[in-house]
Design a protein around this motif. Sequence first.
Motif, PDB file in Angstrom:
ATOM      1  N   PRO A 131      -8.418   5.521  -1.324  1.00 44.61           N
ATOM      2  CA  PRO A 131      -6.991   5.599  -0.997  1.00 44.61           C
ATOM      3  C   PRO A 131      -6.624   6.702   0.004  1.00 44.61           C
ATOM      4  N   VAL A 176       0.834  -1.198   0.000  1.00 45.30           N
ATOM      5  CA  VAL A 176       0.000   0.000   0.000  1.00 45.30           C
ATOM      6  C   VAL A 176       0.871   1.251   0.000  1.00 45.30           C
ATOM      7  N   LYS A 202      -7.236  15.582  -6.074  1.00 48.36           N
ATOM      8  CA  LYS A 202      -7.812  14.277  -5.770  1.00 48.36           C
ATOM      9  C   LYS A 202      -9.293  14.426  -5.447  1.00 48.36           C
ATOM     10  N   LEU A 208       0.367   4.074  -2.585  1.00 45.00           N
ATOM     11  CA  LEU A 208      -0.267   5.298  -2.100  1.00 45.00           C
ATOM     12  C   LEU A 208       0.561   6.538  -2.446  1.00 45.00           C
ATOM     13  N   ASN A 246       1.218  11.449  -8.194  1.00 45.66           N
ATOM     14  CA  ASN A 246       0.651  11.495  -9.536  1.00 45.66           C
ATOM     15  C   ASN A 246       1.659  11.938 -10.595  1.00 45.66           C
ATOM     16  N   TRP A 264       0.288   7.251  -6.038  1.00 44.28           N
ATOM     17  CA  TRP A 264      -1.055   7.757  -6.338  1.00 44.28           C
ATOM     18  C   TRP A 264      -1.182   9.236  -5.932  1.00 44.28           C
ATOM     19  N   TYR A 265      -0.640   9.565  -4.747  1.00 42.55           N
ATOM     20  CA  TYR A 265      -0.690  10.949  -4.259  1.00 42.55           C
ATOM     21  C   TYR A 265       0.062  11.892  -5.182  1.00 42.55           C
TER      22      TYR A 265
END
Lengths: 419, 179
Positions: free
Chosen positions: B99, A280, B93, A284, A290, A287-288
Amino acid sequence: MAHGHEHEVVIKDEKFVMTAKDKRVSMILMGGGLLLALIGILTNHSEHEMLMKRIWANLLADGYFFFIISICATAFIAIKAIANAGWHTSIKRIPEAMGTFLPFAAAVLIIVLIGGGSEVYHWMHHGITDPTSPNYDKVIAGKSWYLNQGFFWGRLIVFFAVWIFITRKFRKWSLQEDIEGGLSFFDKTYKTAAFFTFFFAFTFSMFSWDIMMSIDTHWFSTIFSIYNFATGWVSAITIMALTAIQLKKRGYLSIVNEDVIHDLGKMMFAFSIFWTYMWVAQMLLIWYANLPEEVTYYLDRTKNGWGFHFYLNLALNFIIPFFGLMTRTGKRNTWWLSFVGCILLFGHWNDVYLMTFAGAMKDHHGISHAPGWGLMEFGFLAMFVGGFIYVLLTSLSKANLYPTKHPYIMESALHDVGV
Amino acid sequence: MSMKNNNQKLILGIYDDPDKVLAATRNVRKAGFDIKDVYTPFPIHGIDKAMGIQRSRLGISAFLFAMTGLLTAVVMMVYMSWGDDWEINIGGKPNLHIPTYIPVTFELSILFTAFGMVATFFIVSKMAHGKNPTLMDIRQTDDRIVIAVNLHNTGDSDAINKIFQSNGALEVKERDLSI
């Protein structure tokens, strides 16, 4: 301490005999697996290049999976030795035997790298660092100080040599201790384990970048190696628990009490959470932030049919072990522990499968489409499982099933985790 | 625990060896006497089984605390980001997205579990600042192990004494504990 216990502990030589059925089962797995894989290859209608990529990716994923399991078994011995732990002594022969698979897995990896390296690894493509070539890739050329054939092979051979050498030493000393006794083998293992743990921490990181992360050469992640270590570690411990349970079921290893099995179950539970944390954490942050160069890795692994494997990872490697092994009963019931253990092993194979295939199966446009699990995947997996079982059981049958003269064998036999 | 009597009669066996304590504890229990507790300066493996202690329910409380933390985190975050009265755009976001919830949920679950378990442990063990613990024998804080057995009938004293002595007690004494 011994008197007053329900059963007296007797330390005696105990030999495992590999039955004809064991041999047959592992041979059937190997032969049948090879047959399935061949049928899968022959009935495959995709273009030649993609088929070759898929075959190499299969060998790479299975070879890597069993390699990290075997090397983590050695790491298990080393870490227990430097921690001066005694509880695991009665099952110590199992990780020692698992380590004997290391040369075979290493051979598979070397064959894949030589035979299919240029198809699977982006940085091994022809002319990738040559500015005049149409294949030229500026980013990869910038990484060529690390990812070049000379340095790559040099360090890989050193890693393999040192790891296999120390793995063999650990086992050799342990077997010699059974005959000669004394503390000298214990001390040697302790000192070598200190070096190995230090060496392993660095070299395993590089190894995971080299073999796994460099498939997607543009992409990088600093948590990748510990995440890969978690995969190998939790799988190795699961195999130890499964083997110990099976041996006990056949009447061997009566010295291993249920508290040792319980502790292995605790480690399976704990390191499943550890694996999830790493999995994760890597996802994560990417993902944050980007960032285009980072998110591509996850786009490749969630779109075009890969999403199933991605979410299956979470289900098999976190949700099932987390709730399945949370309770004391779940860890002490050997049937249930084996059941969850099998799911866990399959889940981690799925994790390695996804890591490898989504990067290795890219077409000319740089996009990979999930081929799905076919005869090839299960065939190659069965082949490796059969080979691993054969090597594991053969090694187990060559020595006492537990180290009879290890200074901590009594501590392990009387291991007690309380009510 | 009987609170009717102001006085609790105890018989104490004092030992210096954990193996002897384990044997004595098993034998006292086997003879059917009521062990109050075993006081030891260091943990003894297997003493809980020898005393016949029931399994701790601390694990269940831990799970409940974790679920409380998890629920608190989710309710808090959903409440904060519901509608558009307090919408903060961070990195583009989405406002309600799984998430983003993971770290806060994870942290609060652990925080609630850790604090909850410490608090539960202190309450169950009746430990508090400024409270003087009742010591069976001052040496239990140093190098002696004390087995305390509730003496319901004064007639049992000899039998218990015999078990203590035959398992290597350094000293056996009776004590009135005023509650």
